[in-house]
Enzyme design. Structure first.
Site, PDB file in Angstrom:
ATOM      1  N   HIS A   1       8.639  -4.742  11.712  1.00 38.86           N
ATOM      2  CA  HIS A   1       7.571  -4.014  12.380  1.00 38.86           C
ATOM      3  C   HIS A   1       6.202  -4.638  12.144  1.00 38.86           C
ATOM      4  O   HIS A   1       5.316  -4.537  12.992  1.00 38.86           O
ATOM      5  CB  HIS A   1       7.613  -2.533  12.002  1.00 38.86           C
TER       6      HIS A   1
ATOM      7  N   LEU B   1     -11.935  -2.859   1.323  1.00 44.30           N
ATOM      8  CA  LEU B   1     -11.421  -1.696   0.614  1.00 44.30           C
ATOM      9  C   LEU B   1     -11.122  -0.575   1.592  1.00 44.30           C
ATOM     10  O   LEU B   1     -11.868  -0.350   2.541  1.00 44.30           O
ATOM     11  CB  LEU B   1     -12.429  -1.222  -0.436  1.00 44.30           C
TER      12      LEU B   1
ATOM     13  N   LYS C   1       1.471   2.466  -7.050  1.00 45.56           N
ATOM     14  CA  LYS C   1       1.110   1.561  -8.142  1.00 45.56           C
ATOM     15  C   LYS C   1       0.141   2.221  -9.112  1.00 45.56           C
ATOM     16  O   LYS C   1       0.331   2.181 -10.325  1.00 45.56           O
ATOM     17  CB  LYS C   1       0.491   0.269  -7.582  1.00 45.56           C
TER      18      LYS C   1
ATOM     19  N   MET D   1       0.852  -1.196   0.000  1.00 46.57           N
ATOM     20  CA  MET D   1       0.000   0.000   0.000  1.00 46.57           C
ATOM     21  C   MET D   1       0.888   1.246   0.000  1.00 46.57           C
ATOM     22  O   MET D   1       1.897   1.285   0.694  1.00 46.57           O
ATOM     23  CB  MET D   1      -0.899   0.012   1.235  1.00 46.57           C
TER      24      MET D   1
ATOM     25  N   GLU E   1      -5.461  -2.675  -9.448  1.00 47.13           N
ATOM     26  CA  GLU E   1      -6.087  -3.450  -8.362  1.00 47.13           C
ATOM     27  C   GLU E   1      -6.324  -4.899  -8.783  1.00 47.13           C
ATOM     28  O   GLU E   1      -7.338  -5.524  -8.463  1.00 47.13           O
ATOM     29  CB  GLU E   1      -7.389  -2.796  -7.898  1.00 47.13           C
TER      30      GLU E   1
END
EC number: 2.7.1.21
Length: 185
Positions: A177, A164, A15, A11, A81
């Protein structure tokens, strides 16, 4: 030479912005290109692809495009997506490469918030001619390739695979992390 290309990233790795810039490169050279996305992805409207930095273009639903495709010429098909597409749809995209000589460039996540492959991404990992990672960084500065889902500012590890959301719902983390569930310094 036509290829099936999978460009994946966590994320926030730009992209969608990359997909829209590639589309523009084809467009300004008078090449025929179409933007596609899954029908289920409606965060920014039904038939629009919009990046976080504000770039946006109209698109078609991948499922409808493939159902109605009748062999017309395209220089490139760009799919955003792509992780949300069923493996059968990925197979049909690969058929466009092999049968019609159309380059298909797919953008999406490789893994979900539990670090499991999305079915569409898994099929692309199996079929793609080229696989490229689009990089982004964790809050600590290391390369991030894990998508952490947030709820009320806390990382969650249970839930449906598809939910979403944008910056309010996800953050990219490095492996360390992600494992520590540490979303900030």
């Amino acid at each position: 030479m036509a290829k099936l290309i999978f460009r994946y990233g966590a994320m926030g790795s730009s992209k969608t912005a990359n997909a829209l810039m590639v589309r523009y490169n084809y467009y300004e050279r008078d090449k025929k290109v179409v933007l596609l996305k899954p029908r289920c992805e409606d965060r920014d409207g039904a038939k629009v692809i919009k990046s976080r930095i504000g770039l946006e273009e109209p698109c078609e639903f991948a499922e409808d495009f493939l159902e109605n495709y009748s062999g017309e010429h395209y220089d490139c098909i760009i799919v955003d997506e792509v992780q949300f597409l069923a493996p059968e749809i990925i197979d049909r995209l690969s058929d466009l490469v092999d049968t019609y000589g159309i380059t298909v460039i797919c953008y999406g996540l490789r893994t979900d918030f539990q670090s499991h492959l999305f079915p569409g991404a898994q099929r692309l990992m199996e079929l793609a001619d080229d696989i490229e990672q689009i990089r982004t960084i964790c809050w600590c500065g290391k390369r991030a390739h894990f998508n952490a889902r947030l709820l009320n500012g806390e990382m969650v590890t249970e839930g449906e695979q598809v939910q979403l959301g944008g910056n309010e719902s996800y953050i990219s983390l490095c492996r360390k992390h992600y494992k520590q569930r540490k979303i900030e310094g």
